[in-house]
Scaffold this motif. Structure first.
Motif, PDB file in Angstrom:
ATOM      1  N   GLY A 422      29.114  71.167   8.529  1.00 59.68           N
ATOM      2  CA  GLY A 422      29.601  70.800   9.855  1.00 59.68           C
ATOM      3  C   GLY A 422      30.541  71.838  10.428  1.00 59.68           C
ATOM      4  N   GLU A 423      31.420  72.363   9.598  1.00 61.43           N
ATOM      5  CA  GLU A 423      32.362  73.380  10.079  1.00 61.43           C
ATOM      6  C   GLU A 423      31.638  74.663  10.494  1.00 61.43           C
ATOM      7  OE1 GLU A 423      35.235  73.850   7.011  1.00 61.43           O
ATOM      8  OE2 GLU A 423      36.066  71.828   7.280  1.00 61.43           O
ATOM      9  N   ARG A 424      30.454  74.901   9.915  1.00 61.41           N
ATOM     10  CA  ARG A 424      29.646  76.052  10.329  1.00 61.41           C
ATOM     11  C   ARG A 424      28.809  75.741  11.568  1.00 61.41           C
ATOM     12  NH1 ARG A 424      28.786  76.219   4.588  1.00 61.41           N
ATOM     13  NH2 ARG A 424      26.736  75.232   4.852  1.00 61.41           N
ATOM     14  N   PRO A 437      24.086  64.048  15.299  1.00 55.23           N
ATOM     15  CA  PRO A 437      24.187  64.754  16.579  1.00 55.23           C
ATOM     16  C   PRO A 437      24.766  66.148  16.359  1.00 55.23           C
ATOM     17  CG  PRO A 437      25.111  62.548  16.747  1.00 55.23           C
ATOM     18  CD  PRO A 437      24.874  62.801  15.288  1.00 55.23           C
ATOM     19  N   ALA A 438      24.356  67.090  17.182  1.00 54.27           N
ATOM     20  CA  ALA A 438      24.825  68.459  17.038  1.00 54.27           C
ATOM     21  C   ALA A 438      26.280  68.594  17.453  1.00 54.27           C
ATOM     22  CB  ALA A 438      23.955  69.395  17.878  1.00 54.27           C
ATOM     23  N   LEU A 439      26.916  69.657  16.995  1.00 57.31           N
ATOM     24  CA  LEU A 439      28.285  69.964  17.398  1.00 57.31           C
ATOM     25  C   LEU A 439      28.350  70.016  18.918  1.00 57.31           C
ATOM     26  CD1 LEU A 439      31.162  70.895  16.591  1.00 57.31           C
ATOM     27  CD2 LEU A 439      30.297  73.240  16.645  1.00 57.31           C
ATOM     28  N   GLY A 440      29.274  69.255  19.487  1.00 58.07           N
ATOM     29  CA  GLY A 440      29.361  69.183  20.938  1.00 58.07           C
ATOM     30  C   GLY A 440      28.515  68.080  21.529  1.00 58.07           C
ATOM     31  N   ASP A 448      34.106  69.804  24.482  1.00 57.77           N
ATOM     32  CA  ASP A 448      34.036  70.987  23.637  1.00 57.77           C
ATOM     33  C   ASP A 448      35.251  71.866  23.871  1.00 57.77           C
ATOM     34  OD1 ASP A 448      31.650  70.104  22.762  1.00 57.77           O
ATOM     35  OD2 ASP A 448      30.438  71.517  23.904  1.00 57.77           O
ATOM     36  N   ALA A 449      35.646  72.575  22.823  1.00 62.67           N
ATOM     37  CA  ALA A 449      36.770  73.494  22.962  1.00 62.67           C
ATOM     38  C   ALA A 449      36.368  74.667  23.854  1.00 62.67           C
ATOM     39  CB  ALA A 449      37.191  73.996  21.592  1.00 62.67           C
ATOM     40  N   ARG A 461      35.722  72.347  15.183  1.00 63.09           N
ATOM     41  CA  ARG A 461      34.759  72.474  14.082  1.00 63.09           C
ATOM     42  C   ARG A 461      35.229  71.713  12.846  1.00 63.09           C
ATOM     43  NH1 ARG A 461      30.573  75.933  14.629  1.00 63.09           N
ATOM     44  NH2 ARG A 461      30.588  77.296  16.457  1.00 63.09           N
ATOM     45  N   ARG A 462      36.539  71.745  12.583  1.00 66.90           N
ATOM     46  CA  ARG A 462      37.033  70.977  11.435  1.00 66.90           C
ATOM     47  C   ARG A 462      36.825  69.475  11.667  1.00 66.90           C
ATOM     48  NH1 ARG A 462      41.490  74.467  11.582  1.00 66.90           N
ATOM     49  NH2 ARG A 462      42.828  72.786  12.312  1.00 66.90           N
ATOM     50  N   ALA A 463      37.035  69.029  12.918  1.00 67.60           N
ATOM     51  CA  ALA A 463      36.808  67.618  13.238  1.00 67.60           C
ATOM     52  C   ALA A 463      35.339  67.268  13.054  1.00 67.60           C
ATOM     53  CB  ALA A 463      37.250  67.329  14.674  1.00 67.60           C
ATOM     54  N   TYR A 464      34.458  68.171  13.455  1.00 69.22           N
ATOM     55  CA  TYR A 464      33.019  67.937  13.262  1.00 69.22           C
ATOM     56  C   TYR A 464      32.674  67.907  11.771  1.00 69.22           C
ATOM     57  CZ  TYR A 464      27.953  68.482  13.890  1.00 69.22           C
ATOM     58  OH  TYR A 464      26.580  68.314  13.857  1.00 69.22           O
ATOM     59  N   GLY A 465      33.345  68.739  10.996  1.00 66.47           N
ATOM     60  CA  GLY A 465      33.145  68.723   9.554  1.00 66.47           C
ATOM     61  C   GLY A 465      33.550  67.399   8.930  1.00 66.47           C
ATOM     62  N   ARG A 466      34.639  66.817   9.430  1.00 63.71           N
ATOM     63  CA  ARG A 466      35.031  65.488   8.928  1.00 63.71           C
ATOM     64  C   ARG A 466      33.979  64.450   9.298  1.00 63.71           C
ATOM     65  NH1 ARG A 466      40.064  67.469  10.562  1.00 63.71           N
ATOM     66  NH2 ARG A 466      39.973  66.390  12.571  1.00 63.71           N
ATOM     67  N   PHE A 467      33.395  64.611  10.489  1.00 63.42           N
ATOM     68  CA  PHE A 467      32.331  63.696  10.908  1.00 63.42           C
ATOM     69  C   PHE A 467      31.098  63.842  10.023  1.00 63.42           C
ATOM     70  CE2 PHE A 467      28.365  63.422  13.407  1.00 63.42           C
ATOM     71  CZ  PHE A 467      28.340  62.055  13.631  1.00 63.42           C
ATOM     72  N   THR A 468      30.650  65.078   9.782  1.00 61.75           N
ATOM     73  CA  THR A 468      29.436  65.271   8.974  1.00 61.75           C
ATOM     74  C   THR A 468      29.662  64.848   7.529  1.00 61.75           C
ATOM     75  OG1 THR A 468      30.036  67.611   8.649  1.00 61.75           O
ATOM     76  CG2 THR A 468      28.492  67.101  10.430  1.00 61.75           C
ATOM     77  N   ARG A 469      30.882  65.017   7.034  1.00 62.57           N
ATOM     78  CA  ARG A 469      31.224  64.573   5.677  1.00 62.57           C
ATOM     79  C   ARG A 469      30.933  63.086   5.515  1.00 62.57           C
ATOM     80  NH1 ARG A 469      35.048  65.958   1.734  1.00 62.57           N
ATOM     81  NH2 ARG A 469      35.819  67.714   2.964  1.00 62.57           N
TER      82      ARG A 469
END
Length: 572
Positions: A422-424, A437-440, A448-449, A461-469
């Motif tokens: 997710g962070e990537r 869902p995709a980032l954004g 989006d930032a 991206r870190r927040a998205y990584g927590r989501f994908t985790r």
């Protein structure tokens, strides 16, 4: 030659397409040497046609037809109202949504005629009065064309078997949702109204507060010296508190609990009573309870992870304070079952971590980790597992995650890799193939930032990584629950008398993530308990196959939902 094994033929697929003028196109897909059969019938004839085909094929070894339609919520309620139950369906709207996000699906195979209309198809709303509501193109989409696209996309996928299971479970969930709305939760309006009168006072005129709530508001006004205060207005309440020397940033309950002022107690009491009045008061009864049944409207896979949401009635936030009104009919009981520690067990199964799977054998996975010597206490086990699934990196939970990663490397490594992906900016998938869902995308409500703000991008991206985790585990848990529901639905149907309608047999009336409630004749309650438990075992085997995990249930057999899990109820 050895003993022959009967391999069931695929269920015949029957496509239903709405036509103008209250007509339906019924297309039955032929086999390799059989032509397709297409006929147009009046809408009024459809329940009889469906019932006839279900009866003709439903008892055979291959089962009945699979009804293929655009949206179960558009077709099935009318059939249920006519007394017709279907065994299986393929919900094209729900399944297209799954396939359009599945990483293992070639998206080009989903393009074609009316594809954009299918992408934009919204679930039917409970307010829609009739099956055919308009002459718009989206009302008359060809089910056979879209079904061929979806079948082709699944067949071409390297994960075809898993995706096929996911789509079948998703479609079965839509049938369950419609049946639960149709049957409804047995509801004692007299019990509910007595509860409201006790806590709020008699039913007030429309637009007025009930007496006890109004008295509580007056007490708040007097203590704050604000005779004209509307306690329901956040800005007015904040201003009144500050004038009284109480400087708070918000008016949430946990903030109010910390203030040292006489107004704290009546203000908290007002908030609690106001929530009851506005959320589950008399207006709620008028709108959502009819014929002695609470009939919420569910949306299967209404969230990105595949978890259900509610389109009306607030079923998925079923308040404890009114559960005493959910009472079984005379001669019937409620069988309430919930899974112990569902998501940690799912993590053990999907990761193939044998150590965590061994800890999951039994009613308490966390205690199993203690008994295995992985941690010193049950609380440590809980902190560590929840920390891994939700991304805790600091404090006691973060310390536990570091230690347990060495003990359970496959389980903890799976969620860690999902977070790194997710962070990537990469999407991840559940065990059966649902993509996130995709980032954004719709995973987050925040924008989006900005591209020139590197720190903001990093945080995003870190927040998205927590989501994908968490997505990979929560989404797979939703898949297990869908398989549990699908199997249990059919098991309950087989328990009933041959000619009894859905409501006359044991039937599901409520579902919440990891909990089901079945309304059952009292003499069948023990049989229902056995089937609920057997369906949980079967779902674990079906989803996790070579790495099955125990899914023990807490089961109560009660008259009132409020008694579930309490000493007054009967627990298996």
């Amino acid at each position: 030659m050895g003993d022959s094994v009967h391999v069931p033929a695929p269920a015949p697929r029957v496509h239903l397409t709405r036509l103008p003028g209250e007509r339906v196109r019924v297309g039955t897909a032929g086999g390799e040497h059989d032509p397709d059969v297409v006929e147009d019938v009046d809408l009024a004839e459809l329940p009889g046609l469906v019932a006839e085909r279900e009866t003709a094929h439903g008892e055979g070894p291959d089962g009945g037809p699979r009804w293929v339609w655009d949206d179960t919520a558009r077709w099935y309620p009318a059939l249920l109202a006519a007394g017709v139950r279907v065994a299986r369906c393929h919900d094209l709207r729900l399944c297209r949504r799954v396939l359009s996000r599945a990483p293992a699906v070639d998206q080009s195979l989903l393009r074609g005629e009316d594809a954009e209309l299918w992408d934009g198809l919204a679930p039917a709303q409970p307010s829609e009065p009739v099956l055919f509501s308009a002459a718009a193109a989206s009302e008359h989409l060809d089910a056979a064309v879209e079904d061929a696209r979806q079948l082709g996309a699944v067949a071409a996928s390297p994960d075809a078997a898993r995706l096929a299971l996911l789509l079948a479970a998703e479609s079965a969930s839509a049938l369950v949702a419609a049946e639960m709305t149709h049957a409804g939760v047995p509801w004692r309006v007299d019990v509910h109204e007595a509860l409201l009168t006790e806590r709020l006072g008699p039913r007030p005129p429309r637009g007025a507060r009930p007496r006890l709530l109004a008295e509580c508001a007056e007490e708040v006004r007097a203590l704050l010296g604000s005779p004209g205060l509307n306690p329901d207005s956040r800005p007015d309440l904040l201003a009144a508190l500050r004038r009284a020397g109480v400087d708070v940033a918000d008016t949430r309950a946990w903030t109010i609990r910390r203030i040292e002022h006489p107004v704290a107690e009546p203000l908290l009491r007002y908030k609690k009573l106001s929530h009851l009045f506005t959320t589950n008061g008399w207006a709620w009864i008028d709108e959502w309870v009819s014929g002695g049944r609470f009939r919420p409207v569910y949306q299967p896979a209404g969230s990105a992870t595949g978890r259900w949401s509610s389109n009306g009635g607030g079923a998925l936030s079923f308040p404890v304070q009114v559960r005493s009104a959910a009472v079984a009919d005379e001669g019937w009981l409620l069988v309430v079952a919930d899974v112990a520690q569902l998501e940690p067990r799912v993590l053990a199964g999907m990761s193939g971590d044998l150590g965590l799977a061994r800890a999951a054998r039994g009613a308490d996975l966390y205690q199993g980790m203690v008994d295995a010597g992985a941690v010193a206490s049950r609380q440590d086990a809980k902190l560590g597992l929840l920390g891994a699934m939700y991304g805790a990196t600091s404090g006691e939970s973060g310390r536990m995650v570091a230690g347990l990663t060495r003990r359970y490397p496959q389980a903890f490594g799976l969620v860690e890799e999902a977070a790194r992906a997710g962070e990537r900016g990469q999407v991840v998938r559940t065990l059966l193939g649902r993509g996130c869902p995709a980032l954004g995308g719709s995973w987050d409500e925040s924008p989006d930032a900005p591209p020139d703000d590197l720190d903001a991008q990093d945080r995003h991206r870190r927040a998205y990584g927590r989501f994908t985790r968490n997505f990979v585990v929560q989404g797979t848990a939703a898949e297990w629950a869908s398989c549990w529901l699908a199997d249990l639905r059919n098991r309950l149907w087989r328990l009933g008398d041959g000619d009894a309608p859905l409501e006359g047999r044991p039937h599901l009336v409520f579902f919440l993530h990891d909990e089901v409630v079945v309304h059952a004749p009292a003499h069948l309650a023990d049989a229902v308990v056995a089937e609920v438990e057997a369906a949980a075992v079967a779902a674990g085997t079906l989803v996790f196959r070579e790495h099955p995990v125990d899914f023990p249930l807490n089961v109560s057999v009660v008259r009132s939902y409020a008694e579930a899990g309490k000493p007054g109820g009967t627990e298996s």
